[in-house]
Design a protein around this motif. Structure first.
Motif, PDB file in Angstrom:
ATOM      1  N   SER A  18       0.889  -1.138   0.182  1.00  0.00           N
ATOM      2  CA  SER A  18      -0.142  -0.201   0.162  1.00  0.00           C
ATOM      3  C   SER A  18       0.805   1.314  -0.056  1.00  0.00           C
ATOM      4  CB  SER A  18      -1.051  -0.018   1.247  1.00  0.00           C
ATOM      5  OG  SER A  18      -0.197   0.128   2.444  1.00  0.00           O
ATOM      6  N   PHE A  19       0.595   2.143  -0.656  1.00  0.00           N
ATOM      7  CA  PHE A  19       1.083   3.555  -0.771  1.00  0.00           C
ATOM      8  C   PHE A  19       1.384   3.977   0.615  1.00  0.00           C
ATOM      9  CE2 PHE A  19       0.134   2.788  -5.191  1.00  0.00           C
ATOM     10  CZ  PHE A  19       1.298   2.958  -5.833  1.00  0.00           C
ATOM     11  N   ASP A  20       2.252   4.881   0.973  1.00  0.00           N
ATOM     12  CA  ASP A  20       2.277   5.761   2.112  1.00  0.00           C
ATOM     13  C   ASP A  20       1.334   6.695   2.181  1.00  0.00           C
ATOM     14  OD1 ASP A  20       4.317   3.663   3.017  1.00  0.00           O
ATOM     15  OD2 ASP A  20       5.897   5.139   2.471  1.00  0.00           O
ATOM     16  N   GLN A  21       1.263   7.542   0.994  1.00  0.00           N
ATOM     17  CA  GLN A  21       0.177   8.459   0.785  1.00  0.00           C
ATOM     18  C   GLN A  21      -1.191   8.003   0.638  1.00  0.00           C
ATOM     19  OE1 GLN A  21       1.592  11.265  -2.104  1.00  0.00           O
ATOM     20  NE2 GLN A  21      -0.309  12.671  -1.931  1.00  0.00           N
ATOM     21  N   ASP A  22      -2.191   8.613   1.315  1.00  0.00           N
ATOM     22  CA  ASP A  22      -3.517   8.259   1.215  1.00  0.00           C
ATOM     23  C   ASP A  22      -3.712   6.726   0.857  1.00  0.00           C
ATOM     24  OD1 ASP A  22      -6.290   8.700   0.949  1.00  0.00           O
ATOM     25  OD2 ASP A  22      -6.099   8.970  -1.428  1.00  0.00           O
ATOM     26  N   SER A  23      -3.188   5.894   1.676  1.00  0.00           N
ATOM     27  CA  SER A  23      -3.263   4.287   1.746  1.00  0.00           C
ATOM     28  C   SER A  23      -4.554   3.735   1.437  1.00  0.00           C
ATOM     29  CB  SER A  23      -2.255   3.791   2.788  1.00  0.00           C
ATOM     30  OG  SER A  23      -3.154   4.172   4.135  1.00  0.00           O
ATOM     31  N   ASN A  24      -5.490   4.364   1.988  1.00  0.00           N
ATOM     32  CA  ASN A  24      -6.825   3.852   1.925  1.00  0.00           C
ATOM     33  C   ASN A  24      -7.634   4.419   0.830  1.00  0.00           C
ATOM     34  OD1 ASN A  24      -7.352   6.053   3.251  1.00  0.00           O
ATOM     35  ND2 ASN A  24      -8.133   5.467   5.227  1.00  0.00           N
ATOM     36  N   GLY A  25      -6.938   5.517   0.013  1.00  0.00           N
ATOM     37  CA  GLY A  25      -8.118   6.190  -0.859  1.00  0.00           C
ATOM     38  C   GLY A  25      -8.989   6.976  -0.327  1.00  0.00           C
ATOM     39  N   LEU A  26      -9.090   7.141   0.858  1.00  0.00           N
ATOM     40  CA  LEU A  26     -10.229   8.089   1.414  1.00  0.00           C
ATOM     41  C   LEU A  26     -10.210   9.674   0.830  1.00  0.00           C
ATOM     42  CD1 LEU A  26     -10.840   6.924   4.788  1.00  0.00           C
ATOM     43  CD2 LEU A  26     -12.283   6.672   2.781  1.00  0.00           C
ATOM     44  N   ALA A  27      -8.747  10.091   0.810  1.00  0.00           N
ATOM     45  CA  ALA A  27      -8.507  11.600   0.420  1.00  0.00           C
ATOM     46  C   ALA A  27      -9.054  11.749  -1.087  1.00  0.00           C
ATOM     47  CB  ALA A  27      -6.997  11.972   0.661  1.00  0.00           C
ATOM     48  N   SER A  28      -8.609  10.552  -1.865  1.00  0.00           N
ATOM     49  CA  SER A  28      -9.027  10.783  -3.258  1.00  0.00           C
ATOM     50  C   SER A  28     -10.453  10.645  -3.424  1.00  0.00           C
ATOM     51  CB  SER A  28      -8.106   9.723  -4.143  1.00  0.00           C
ATOM     52  OG  SER A  28      -8.400   9.799  -5.395  1.00  0.00           O
ATOM     53  N   LEU A  29     -10.947   9.865  -2.703  1.00  0.00           N
ATOM     54  CA  LEU A  29     -12.534   9.587  -2.921  1.00  0.00           C
ATOM     55  C   LEU A  29     -13.236  11.037  -2.418  1.00  0.00           C
ATOM     56  CD1 LEU A  29     -14.890   7.635  -3.363  1.00  0.00           C
ATOM     57  CD2 LEU A  29     -14.745   7.026  -1.231  1.00  0.00           C
ATOM     58  N   GLU A  30     -12.673  11.400  -1.300  1.00  0.00           N
ATOM     59  CA  GLU A  30     -13.512  12.906  -0.792  1.00  0.00           C
ATOM     60  C   GLU A  30     -13.291  14.004  -1.745  1.00  0.00           C
ATOM     61  OE1 GLU A  30     -11.631  13.454   2.954  1.00  0.00           O
ATOM     62  OE2 GLU A  30     -12.725  11.693   3.822  1.00  0.00           O
ATOM     63  N   ASP A  31     -12.124  13.949  -2.259  1.00  0.00           N
ATOM     64  CA  ASP A  31     -11.540  15.051  -3.406  1.00  0.00           C
ATOM     65  C   ASP A  31     -12.487  14.829  -4.764  1.00  0.00           C
ATOM     66  OD1 ASP A  31     -10.152  17.043  -4.518  1.00  0.00           O
ATOM     67  OD2 ASP A  31      -9.164  15.487  -5.831  1.00  0.00           O
ATOM     68  N   GLY A  32     -12.940  13.720  -5.160  1.00  0.00           N
ATOM     69  CA  GLY A  32     -13.411  13.501  -6.386  1.00  0.00           C
ATOM     70  C   GLY A  32     -15.027  13.279  -6.277  1.00  0.00           C
ATOM     71  N   TYR A  33     -15.387  13.074  -5.070  1.00  0.00           N
ATOM     72  CA  TYR A  33     -16.884  12.430  -4.830  1.00  0.00           C
ATOM     73  C   TYR A  33     -17.782  13.283  -5.390  1.00  0.00           C
ATOM     74  CZ  TYR A  33     -20.596   9.942  -2.608  1.00  0.00           C
ATOM     75  OH  TYR A  33     -21.860   9.400  -2.447  1.00  0.00           O
ATOM     76  N   ALA A  34     -17.797  14.486  -5.118  1.00  0.00           N
ATOM     77  CA  ALA A  34     -18.831  15.723  -5.398  1.00  0.00           C
ATOM     78  C   ALA A  34     -18.939  15.687  -7.050  1.00  0.00           C
ATOM     79  CB  ALA A  34     -18.529  17.108  -4.818  1.00  0.00           C
ATOM     80  N   GLY A  35     -17.778  15.752  -7.613  1.00  0.00           N
ATOM     81  CA  GLY A  35     -17.814  15.801  -9.057  1.00  0.00           C
ATOM     82  C   GLY A  35     -18.331  14.752  -9.668  1.00  0.00           C
ATOM     83  N   LEU A  36     -18.171  13.620  -9.053  1.00  0.00           N
ATOM     84  CA  LEU A  36     -18.883  12.226  -9.613  1.00  0.00           C
ATOM     85  C   LEU A  36     -20.569  12.204  -9.226  1.00  0.00           C
ATOM     86  CD1 LEU A  36     -18.682   9.536 -11.338  1.00  0.00           C
ATOM     87  CD2 LEU A  36     -17.723   8.610  -9.242  1.00  0.00           C
ATOM     88  N   GLN A  37     -20.729  12.416  -8.099  1.00  0.00           N
ATOM     89  CA  GLN A  37     -21.837  12.422  -7.504  1.00  0.00           C
ATOM     90  C   GLN A  37     -23.033  13.228  -8.401  1.00  0.00           C
ATOM     91  OE1 GLN A  37     -24.006  14.799  -5.658  1.00  0.00           O
ATOM     92  NE2 GLN A  37     -25.701  13.063  -5.154  1.00  0.00           N
ATOM     93  N   ARG A  38     -22.408  14.509  -8.926  1.00  0.00           N
ATOM     94  CA  ARG A  38     -23.351  15.085  -9.713  1.00  0.00           C
ATOM     95  C   ARG A  38     -23.781  14.468 -10.907  1.00  0.00           C
ATOM     96  NH1 ARG A  38     -20.219  19.681  -7.888  1.00  0.00           N
ATOM     97  NH2 ARG A  38     -18.281  19.208  -9.375  1.00  0.00           N
ATOM     98  N   TRP A  39     -23.200  13.645 -11.391  1.00  0.00           N
ATOM     99  CA  TRP A  39     -23.623  12.709 -12.408  1.00  0.00           C
ATOM    100  C   TRP A  39     -24.396  11.349 -12.105  1.00  0.00           C
ATOM    101  CZ3 TRP A  39     -22.836  14.175 -17.575  1.00  0.00           C
ATOM    102  CH2 TRP A  39     -21.904  15.342 -18.012  1.00  0.00           C
ATOM    103  N   LEU A  40     -24.087  10.739 -10.963  1.00  0.00           N
ATOM    104  CA  LEU A  40     -24.366   9.588 -10.642  1.00  0.00           C
ATOM    105  C   LEU A  40     -25.070   9.943  -9.048  1.00  0.00           C
ATOM    106  CD1 LEU A  40     -21.527   7.305 -11.330  1.00  0.00           C
ATOM    107  CD2 LEU A  40     -23.241   7.944 -12.848  1.00  0.00           C
ATOM    108  N   PRO A  41     -26.224  10.442  -8.932  1.00  0.00           N
ATOM    109  CA  PRO A  41     -26.789  10.681  -7.863  1.00  0.00           C
ATOM    110  C   PRO A  41     -26.902   9.481  -6.987  1.00  0.00           C
ATOM    111  CG  PRO A  41     -28.084  11.872  -9.554  1.00  0.00           C
ATOM    112  CD  PRO A  41     -27.051  10.950 -10.120  1.00  0.00           C
ATOM    113  N   MET A  42     -27.274   8.322  -7.473  1.00  0.00           N
ATOM    114  CA  MET A  42     -27.383   7.127  -6.590  1.00  0.00           C
ATOM    115  C   MET A  42     -25.862   6.602  -5.952  1.00  0.00           C
ATOM    116  SD  MET A  42     -27.144   3.827  -9.340  1.00  0.00           S
ATOM    117  CE  MET A  42     -25.546   3.475 -10.299  1.00  0.00           C
ATOM    118  N   LEU A  43     -24.935   7.378  -6.106  1.00  0.00           N
ATOM    119  CA  LEU A  43     -23.772   7.266  -5.408  1.00  0.00           C
ATOM    120  C   LEU A  43     -24.052   7.354  -4.126  1.00  0.00           C
ATOM    121  CD1 LEU A  43     -20.867   6.447  -6.596  1.00  0.00           C
ATOM    122  CD2 LEU A  43     -20.453   8.931  -6.293  1.00  0.00           C
ATOM    123  N   ASP A  44     -24.986   8.320  -3.508  1.00  0.00           N
ATOM    124  CA  ASP A  44     -25.172   8.262  -2.127  1.00  0.00           C
ATOM    125  C   ASP A  44     -25.793   6.845  -1.693  1.00  0.00           C
ATOM    126  OD1 ASP A  44     -23.841  10.756  -2.050  1.00  0.00           O
ATOM    127  OD2 ASP A  44     -25.917  11.874  -2.531  1.00  0.00           O
TER     128      ASP A  44
END
Length: 411
Positions: free
Chosen positions: A287-313
């Protein structure tokens, strides 16, 4: 194995999908091929791939590489008399920004030039094909019917089985410790167990580990280990198995069906990379030392994707896959000679190795045999970068490669 039986026309190091494809195409030429790996075939980075087979792209050479993979799949299914579970579901590309719209128009033009089916869709068409996609009225969207995805392990295994049918030899538990050279160039490899194999042609398909083998030769491949990642939701009745691959440039995201749920990836703005020295033999324990569980990346990109895919919630995340891809600074593959006679590199997959695997295999086989390349091989020349600027062990160089990952918007 006697010394006589340890001489080959070509040795391929690495039995991932690129190594298996290379062995397939080389053995089909009548070459006596040895494929070496320290672990089971396709058990490292190949097993982590999302495995999109996207011919919808604005890059003509890249399109030709993926076209060859589709031809290879058809050939393998026919010759092996097997169904490789190819999901020819098509791909849907949608965007609203000027940059995304321009890219979509370009890929539609380039794809149609190759006489591939490309259709522009309006919001009603989008709603019909993907009821759970929320698109604005000014969306630019195209559907490419001749796209899809495949299980990467199945495809790699098919390449390997066909290569062995053509005479290729597979040697596992063979960790290459040294590339052997003499006054004429490459002459073979020495494995960690002390056994040596001999050839005047050597193809290195070791992915992110390639830098470790090349360093004693004073060579550095222009690529670095960069994170590729995706999430898989729990099964949901709204996600049908024939749902097309969805590519959303504005969200820096893609999605496709997976075991009843939705597999979705976000182009990583966290710029996560590492030194090749840190990669273990078993990549699944890494696992990478930085953002090892991907949460920072998911939080960063979530809103942009959720605008297209409301069911993501409403979807429950069932799995997270953090893979390792070998990215180059310009996002193009590395296929060709490395400067030492007989030494070849087929790597730098840039997150598209499965889709272009047939192209990798065909191109490296043509280059070794001296045949005219079927596509623009100069685009993938491993020596196209200034050698003084290439060092996969240097964080500054690795950042350049991670930025290429961040800027990728195709499927």
């Amino acid at each position: 194995m006697s010394t006589t039986n340890r001489h080959f026309d070509v040795i391929v190091i690495g039995a991932g999908i690129l190594g298996c494809a290379s062995a397939d195409y080389l053995s089909a030429q009548g070459q006596k091929v040895l494929l070496l790996d320290r672990r089971a075939p396709a058990s490292a980075t190949t097993s982590q791939a999302a495995a999109l087979l996207g011919r919808a792209r604005g890059d003509a050479t890249g399109l030709e590489m993926v076209d060859e993979t589709w031809r290879a799949i058809e050939r393998l299914q026919t010759n092996l008399k097997e169904d490789l579970d190819l999901r020819a579901c098509g791909s849907l590309h949608a965007g609203v920004s000027a940059a995304a719209s321009a890219k979509i128009h370009t890929l539609a033009d380039e794809t149609s030039k190759r006489r591939r089916s490309v259709r522009y869709l309006d919001t009603h068409d989008l709603q019909t094909r993907l009821p759970w996609l929320q698109a604005p009225k000014d969306v630019v969207a195209v559907f490419v019917a001749e796209d899809g995805y495949i299980d990467p392990y199945q495809l790699a295994s098919a390449y390997l089985r066909h290569a062995r049918r053509c005479g290729a030899r597979l040697q596992l538990n063979a960790e290459v410790a040294e590339i052997l050279t003499d006054s004429q160039g490459v002459c073979g490899v020495r494995c960690a167990d002390g056994v040596s194999y001999y050839s005047r042609q050597l193809v290195l398909t070791g992915g992110p580990w390639s830098a470790l083998l090349l360093r004693p030769l004073g060579l550095a491949p222009a690529m670095a280990p960069v994170r590729s990642q995706y999430w898989i939701s729990a099964p949901d009745a709204r996600i049908q198995p024939d749902t097309p691959v969805l590519v959303l440039p504005d969200a820096n995201a893609y999605a496709r069906p997976e075991v009843g749920g939705l597999l979705f990836g976000l182009r990583d703005r966290q710029r996560v990379h590492c030194s090749p020295e840190l990669l273990p033999e078993d990549i699944h324990r890494f696992s990478f030392d930085q953002d090892s569980n991907g949460l920072a990346s998911l939080e960063d990109g979530y809103a942009g994707l959720q605008r297209w895919l409301p069911m993501l919630d409403e979807l429950r995340i069932a799995a997270y896959v953090s893979g390792v891809s070998s990215y180059t600074p310009d996002g193009h593959f590395l296929i060709g000679s490395l400067g030492i006679p007989g030494l070849w590199l087929a790597s730098g997959c840039c997150g598209g190795g499965v889709g272009a695997s047939g192209g990798f295999g065909r191109l490296i086989a043509e280059l070794i045999s001296g045949a005219k390349p079927f596509t623009n091989a100069s685009l993938y020349d491993p020596n196209r970068f200034d050698a003084h600027d290439v060092n996969p062990f240097d964080p500054a160089f690795r950042l350049r490669c991670a930025l290429a990952r961040e800027g990728k918007v195709s499927g």
